[in-house]
Design a protein around this motif. Structure first.
Motif, mmCIF file in Angstrom:
data_model
loop_
_atom_site.group_PDB
_atom_site.id
_atom_site.type_symbol
_atom_site.label_atom_id
_atom_site.label_comp_id
_atom_site.label_asym_id
_atom_site.label_seq_id
_atom_site.Cartn_x
_atom_site.Cartn_y
_atom_site.Cartn_z
ATOM 1 N N ALA A 1 0.837 -1.195 0.000
ATOM 2 C CA ALA A 1 0.000 0.000 0.000
ATOM 3 C C ALA A 1 0.873 1.246 0.000
ATOM 4 C CB ALA A 1 -0.894 -0.010 1.221
ATOM 5 N N ILE A 2 0.385 2.268 -0.696
ATOM 6 C CA ILE A 2 1.107 3.541 -0.774
ATOM 7 C C ILE A 2 0.126 4.657 -0.433
ATOM 8 C CG2 ILE A 2 2.354 5.102 -2.319
ATOM 9 C CD1 ILE A 2 2.800 2.348 -3.981
ATOM 10 N N ASN A 3 0.565 5.583 0.425
ATOM 11 C CA ASN A 3 -0.342 6.646 0.867
ATOM 12 C C ASN A 3 -0.076 7.928 0.096
ATOM 13 O OD1 ASN A 3 -2.228 8.022 2.395
ATOM 14 N ND2 ASN A 3 -0.749 8.552 3.982
ATOM 15 N N ASN A 4 -1.139 8.598 -0.295
ATOM 16 C CA ASN A 4 -1.035 9.903 -0.934
ATOM 17 C C ASN A 4 -0.976 10.953 0.176
ATOM 18 O OD1 ASN A 4 -1.451 12.348 -2.173
ATOM 19 N ND2 ASN A 4 -3.069 11.604 -3.539
ATOM 20 N N GLU A 5 0.213 11.485 0.406
ATOM 21 C CA GLU A 5 0.391 12.362 1.568
ATOM 22 C C GLU A 5 -0.324 13.693 1.423
ATOM 23 O OE1 GLU A 5 4.625 12.399 1.994
ATOM 24 O OE2 GLU A 5 4.663 10.345 2.749
ATOM 25 N N SER A 6 -0.606 14.097 0.199
ATOM 26 C CA SER A 6 -1.256 15.397 0.054
ATOM 27 C C SER A 6 -2.742 15.344 0.399
ATOM 28 C CB SER A 6 -1.056 15.939 -1.368
ATOM 29 O OG SER A 6 -1.656 15.062 -2.277
ATOM 30 N N THR A 7 -3.351 14.188 0.253
ATOM 31 C CA THR A 7 -4.779 14.129 0.589
ATOM 32 C C THR A 7 -5.035 13.460 1.938
ATOM 33 O OG1 THR A 7 -4.992 12.066 -0.623
ATOM 34 C CG2 THR A 7 -5.531 14.069 -1.827
ATOM 35 N N CYS A 8 -4.017 12.861 2.548
ATOM 36 C CA CYS A 8 -4.199 12.180 3.836
ATOM 37 C C CYS A 8 -4.591 13.199 4.895
ATOM 38 C CB CYS A 8 -2.895 11.485 4.220
ATOM 39 S SG CYS A 8 -2.885 10.819 5.887
ATOM 40 N N SER A 9 -5.629 12.882 5.680
ATOM 41 C CA SER A 9 -6.044 13.833 6.717
ATOM 42 C C SER A 9 -5.529 13.418 8.096
ATOM 43 C CB SER A 9 -7.554 14.002 6.720
ATOM 44 O OG SER A 9 -8.181 12.766 6.625
ATOM 45 N N GLY A 10 -4.743 12.379 8.153
ATOM 46 C CA GLY A 10 -4.078 12.021 9.408
ATOM 47 C C GLY A 10 -5.019 11.585 10.515
ATOM 48 N N CYS A 11 -6.012 10.779 10.198
ATOM 49 C CA CYS A 11 -6.945 10.333 11.254
ATOM 50 C C CYS A 11 -6.423 9.069 11.943
ATOM 51 C CB CYS A 11 -8.333 10.091 10.682
ATOM 52 S SG CYS A 11 -8.488 8.607 9.682
ATOM 53 N N TRP A 12 -5.445 8.378 11.362
ATOM 54 C CA TRP A 12 -4.778 7.188 11.900
ATOM 55 C C TRP A 12 -5.662 5.964 11.999
ATOM 56 C CZ3 TRP A 12 -0.499 8.747 10.710
ATOM 57 C CH2 TRP A 12 -0.073 10.044 11.007
ATOM 58 N N GLY A 13 -6.802 6.013 11.326
ATOM 59 C CA GLY A 13 -7.641 4.814 11.297
ATOM 60 C C GLY A 13 -6.887 3.672 10.634
ATOM 61 N N GLY B 1 -4.454 -4.820 2.115
ATOM 62 C CA GLY B 1 -5.480 -3.891 1.636
ATOM 63 C C GLY B 1 -6.458 -3.407 2.687
ATOM 64 N N THR B 2 -6.272 -3.817 3.952
ATOM 65 C CA THR B 2 -7.200 -3.389 4.995
ATOM 66 C C THR B 2 -7.233 -1.864 5.114
ATOM 67 O OG1 THR B 2 -6.670 -5.412 6.170
ATOM 68 C CG2 THR B 2 -7.819 -3.734 7.426
ATOM 69 N N CYS B 3 -6.062 -1.230 5.055
ATOM 70 C CA CYS B 3 -6.004 0.228 5.191
ATOM 71 C C CYS B 3 -6.689 0.901 4.009
ATOM 72 C CB CYS B 3 -4.554 0.693 5.315
ATOM 73 S SG CYS B 3 -3.495 0.213 3.936
ATOM 74 N N VAL B 4 -6.563 0.288 2.829
ATOM 75 C CA VAL B 4 -7.157 0.877 1.630
ATOM 76 C C VAL B 4 -8.667 0.989 1.802
ATOM 77 C CG1 VAL B 4 -7.437 0.646 -0.858
ATOM 78 C CG2 VAL B 4 -5.333 -0.137 0.222
ATOM 79 N N THR B 5 -9.257 -0.075 2.308
ATOM 80 C CA THR B 5 -10.719 -0.051 2.453
ATOM 81 C C THR B 5 -11.123 0.876 3.583
ATOM 82 O OG1 THR B 5 -10.586 -1.965 3.891
ATOM 83 C CG2 THR B 5 -11.118 -2.377 1.604
ATOM 84 N N PHE B 6 -10.246 1.048 4.572
ATOM 85 C CA PHE B 6 -10.644 1.912 5.681
ATOM 86 C C PHE B 6 -10.557 3.382 5.315
ATOM 87 C CE2 PHE B 6 -10.119 4.503 9.360
ATOM 88 C CZ PHE B 6 -11.211 4.103 10.105
ATOM 89 N N CYS B 7 -9.596 3.770 4.506
ATOM 90 C CA CYS B 7 -9.314 5.203 4.281
ATOM 91 C C CYS B 7 -10.506 5.919 3.664
ATOM 92 C CB CYS B 7 -8.099 5.358 3.380
ATOM 93 S SG CYS B 7 -7.670 7.088 3.150
ATOM 94 N N ARG B 8 -11.049 6.877 4.429
ATOM 95 C CA ARG B 8 -12.249 7.580 3.972
ATOM 96 C C ARG B 8 -11.941 8.541 2.835
ATOM 97 N NH1 ARG B 8 -13.410 7.189 9.571
ATOM 98 N NH2 ARG B 8 -12.081 8.987 9.963
#
Lengths: 656, 277
Positions: free
Chosen positions: A578-590, A628-635
């Protein structure tokens, strides 16, 4: 411009009989972006793979779709073939038209339609596939073997003899497991302890094996090659370095009436004890629950008699954190509690015993020093009834499966009895005799023909006490007659069950269980020692009931897997992470909470002047397993999975 | 002294003493029975605050405006119990530091407003427990809930289809919701376009279902979306249903405290698994 090659496999008749492959092939040829579409009887065969490679080179393909069986079966095969032809392996996708199509449908027209849709959707996906490079991770060359029975010892010795470090963990005070309890072993009748104890000593003295007895696994984290394991070393209250194993403390302990677990409650032991005389290490433990000092605060006799001051009542459990590369789970089995069979009278009549108790009676190290004597009055039984399948193959009350070893050990018991009690008569009630194995059938025949055990095919309905005799009422179904035998002793071939904490332990280690609690292998036939978790292997009866030869072979197989793993310095991991898009991440840590591998950490985003702008999630590529768990969680849809990107999945869905 | 007077005085004190840099509260709205957010930066501004039954908005959403809290200074805010719950969730999701928030709490019952004791989100623990124990619904709302619960799945689908047909995808429900703080909403992502932008049945279902899942275990039932919806879709019912689900299944009451783990990202060993084979 995409140049996709589509390869449609008949899988013999598996696909070919249900799906019109020619129609599928021509439909795919008409699909935009497809350069070539061909069908073949077996693409996984050598000439089949050659076809794929040739097409890649000839048509300069940018992607490959193999419409065949499940990707679990042959994805690796075809990706390898692609790589050999110079195409990045991650540009190859499998369209499953067997398990999910031909096998489950009857109508040829509709099945073909479905196969067209499935293949089309994968073509759409593969058009968006990116070239991925495998991730290299280092391997910690240290194996953890959990369980010090014969399977664990064998695995540990094989790995250690190949020059690799092993940590062998046993939760009981001594190595040995169930095999140390047995008397003689089938089919050769060699003494179990005589072949077991040298191996125990070898394991304990091996320079490459670190032995941790009376220890349990607390926590397992990480992944193949890089596990982090926390081990609890339970306090023995005896300093292992100071203790010489003289046994004075054991002699002098005033508590002597504790039921002996090793002797299956047929003997007694003190509160400070070693499970058996040949225990490895030969260092006692204090049973806190029964120790007079721990109960009443007074006694300490053992401390007074110990000449090396090894007894320490203040001792605490210690924790050990280890880096581990591979894990062998060899946690063994337990036997079912047969008291639930009220009709057999186990627990009610002292002379109705389990097979394992009989082993202790027949063992030279047992409570009767190898003499077969009745627990009730110490007399030699003149008639014994053995009841097989006392729990196994009984879906209503016991377990559904066959415990596998009971036919053999019952024959052995009958034999040992005949050898030890001359003139005694053994009767065996059986359902079937399952004696498949080298020398096994010959062995049971010997029990019947030479040692004159009376085998009766039938079940026992009731056991009761009458005039000092255990009356056994059963039926001989071959004669079609009810039978009643006045016996002095009844031995139940109790079912093998998983360890009572097998399910919880599976969660700690991160492996799966079947419906009974036996651990699941990755593939029953083709990957019988691997688990679904890479780097964790199974040996012995924790997977299914097994006899000694099977357990030993499986343990050696595990060892070869571990040695193979350790033969490389770097492991290649699938780049599906998994790769995170840092510009759109809102940092909720879910995502960090949802991640089962603790792969997500906080990353500070700083301005040019070094001020904190925000914190975002950072996914450690070394730890991410691509679940992929984080992918499905990310709002905010900020996380994407390489190889399964949102764009690819969307194209795949829209291709349907 | 009326509640309103007390709170105006309290807000003025907070501002004049410099304890807070800003107080967010309610000022006059476009009509006498409406209130809109008022941002007071001086003690004089505090005289314009209203505290009455017309103050219905959950103002906590203003707290996550980008950069508002980054100077580490405190902010005062008028909040009803559901607003305090929102602050707890925002704190749990690392969107704000609860120590920076000075709460002017009040509650409204049958048109009467009364003050709440406490200024920190953590001061209201017993109130949260009481709210969890006594979840209330208006009679009108309960009647509608009962009606929908009694429907067959087909009827229910038809009901929501008819309701969602009205949706014009203005996303007012999202804009008003304090929980919708993402810098980029999933519907604004058009590579790929998971949620159709046009307001046809599929797109409308997609949007409202995504919203329901994103808010499950997070919605505090302030009713903001319901009030904001220009076409009167009973959005609150969907959120209410999801709140009931997570409460029944996982004993999760959103916004109980600042350390609450998100219900969809955490698990307990004894969680029911009725839906897993």
């Amino acid at each position: 411009m995409a140049k996709i090659g589509v390869f449609i496999c008949h899988c013999g008749e598996n696909i070919g009989a249900k799906i019109d492959c020619t129609r599928l092939t021509s439909a795919m040829n008409d699909h935009p972006g497809v350069s070539v579409s061909v069908e073949y009887k077996y693409f996984c065969s050598d000439p089949g793979q050659e076809n794929v490679k040739k097409a890649i080179r000839e048509h300069n393909l940018t992607g490959v779709v193999v419409a065949a069986c499940s990707p679990r079966m042959h994805e690796a095969t075809f990706r390898k073939a692609c790589a050999e032809a110079g195409l990045n392996p991650y540009l190859c996708e499998i369209a499953n038209i067997r398990e999910q199509c031909s096998w489950v449908h009857t109508d040829q027209d509709m099945a073909t339609e479905k196969a067209i849709e499935i293949t089309r959707s994968l073509i759409e996906k593969v058009k968006l596939n990116n070239e991925l490079q495998p991730i290299e991770v280092p391997v910690t060359k240290r194996a953890l073997v959990i369980g010090g029975g014969i399977a664990g010892i064998q695995a540990a010795l094989d790995i250690a003899n190949a020059g690799q470090e092993v940590v062998l963990v046993e939760r009981e005070p001594s190595l040995g497991g169930h095999m140390a309890q047995l008397s003689e072993t089938f089919p050769t009748l060699d003494c179990s302890q005589c072949i077991m104890t040298p191996r125990m000593v070898e394991a304990a003295q091996h320079p490459k094996i670190r032995l941790l007895t009376y220890s349990e696994i607390e926590q397992v984290e990480g992944f193949i090659g890089n596990f982090k394991v926390r081990i609890r070393q339970k306090s023995r209250y005896v300093d292992m370095k100071a203790c010489t194993g003289c046994g004075d403390c054991i002699q002098k302990c005033p508590q002597k009436k504790i039921s002996d677990e090793f002797d299956c409650a047929l003997g007694k032991r003190p509160a400070i004890y070693t499970p058996f005389a040949q225990a490895v290490p030969n260092i006692p433990v204090i049973d806190k629950e029964h120790c007079t000092f721990f109960k009443n605060g007074k006694c300490k006799v053992c401390q007074k008699v110990c000449e090396t001051n090894a007894i320490n009542f203040e001792m605490q459990d210690e924790f050990l954190d280890l880096e581990i590369g591979a894990i062998v789970v060899a946690t063994g089995f337990q036997i079912q509690n047969t008291a639930m069979y009220g009709e057999y009278g186990y627990g009610k009549y002292a002379d109705v015993i389990t097979g394992l108790q009989f082993e202790r009676l027949a063992s030279a190290s047992g409570p009767t020093a190898g003499k077969i004597l009745r627990p009730s009055d110490g007399k030699e039984p003149q008639t014994i009834v053995f009841i097989q399948c006392a729990g196994s193959r009984d879906p209503s009350k016991g377990v559904k499966y066959c415990s596998k070893i009971c036919c053999m050990y019952t024959a052995k018991h009958a034999m040992l009895y005949a050898h030890k009690v001359h003139g005694g008569k053994a009767h065996v009630f059986y359902m079937d005799i399952r004696a498949a194995g080298k020398g096994y059938d010959e062995f049971t025949r010997r029990a019947i023909e030479e040692d004159e055990a009376a085998y009766m095919r039938g079940r026992v309905s009731k056991v009761w006490l009458e005039n000092g005799k255990l009356m056994v009422r059963g039926v001989d179904t071959l004669l079609g007659k009810p039978v009643e035998i006045a016996a002095d002793m009844v031995v139940l071939a109790t079912a093998i069950t998983p360890q009572p904490d097998a399910r919880e332990f599976a969660k700690v280690v991160g492996i799966g269980c079947d419906e009974y609690g036996f651990y699941n292998e990755a593939h029953l036939k083709l990957r019988p020692v691997e688990t679904a978790t890479a780097g964790i292997f199974l040996a012995g009866a924790c997977q299914s009931p097994k006899d000694i030869p099977d357990s030993v072979s499986q343990a050696s197989a595990c060892a070869s897997k571990v040695i193979g793993l350790f033969s490389r310095d770097q492991l290649e991991r699938e780049p599906v992470i998994a790769i995170n898009n840092e510009s759109t991440c809102s940092g909720c840590w879910g995502c960090a909470l949802a991640c089962p591998y603790n792969a997500i950490e906080k990353k500070d985003i700083l301005s040019r002047s070094g001020e904190l702008i925000k914190q975002v999630a950072f996914i450690n590529p070394g730890l991410c397993q691509g679940c992929g768990t984080c992918v499905t969680f990310c709002r905010s849809n900020s996380i994407d999975l390489a190889g399964f990107t949102e764009k690819q999945i969307f194209a795949e869905v829209m291709g349907l | 002294m009326s509640i309103q007077e007390q709170y105006r005085k309290k807000a003025a004190e907070l501002l004049s003493s410099g304890e807070v840099k800003l107080v967010i509260g309610y000022g006059s709205g476009s009509t006498p029975d409406r209130r809109r957010a008022l941002f007071a930066r001086t003690a004089d501004d505090a005289a314009l605050f209203h505290v009455d039954a017309a103050c219905d908005a959950n103002l906590s959403g203003y707290l996550v405006n980008e950069g508002l809290l980054s100077d580490k200074k405190k902010i005062g805010i008028f909040l009803k119990p559901e607003g305090i719950r929102s602050v707890n969730i925002l704190a749990a999701e690392s969107q704000l530091d609860p120590d920076q928030i000075v709460i002017l709490g009040f509650t409204e019952e049958n048109g009467t407003v009364s003050g709440l004791q406490g200024t920190q989100a953590s001061d209201f623990t017993s109130l949260m427990t009481a709210l969890k124990e006594n979840r209330t619904t208006s009679e009108k709302e309960q009647a509608l809930v009962d009606k929908i619960e009694a429907m067959t799945p087909q009827e229910r689908f038809a009901f929501w289809q008819a309701e969602f047909e009205k949706c014009i995808k203005c996303y007012a429900c999202r804009q008003v919701c304090p929980m919708c703080y993402c810098k980029r909403c999933i519907v604004d992502n058009n590579q790929p376009q998971w949620v159709h932008t046009s307001s046809h049945t599929l797109g409308n279902f997609e949007w409202n279902l995504v919203r329901a899942f994103h808010l499950s275990g997070r919605c505090v039932e302030c009713g903001g979306c319901d009030r904001a919806c220009p076409v009167n879709i009973p959005l609150r019912l969907i959120n209410r249903r999801m709140a009931n689900e997570v409460l029944d299944a996982f004993d999760h009451f959103s916004g109980m405290n600042q350390n609450q783990e998100p219900v969809l990202a955490s698990f307990k060993k004894d969680d029911p698994e009725t839906f897993i084979l």
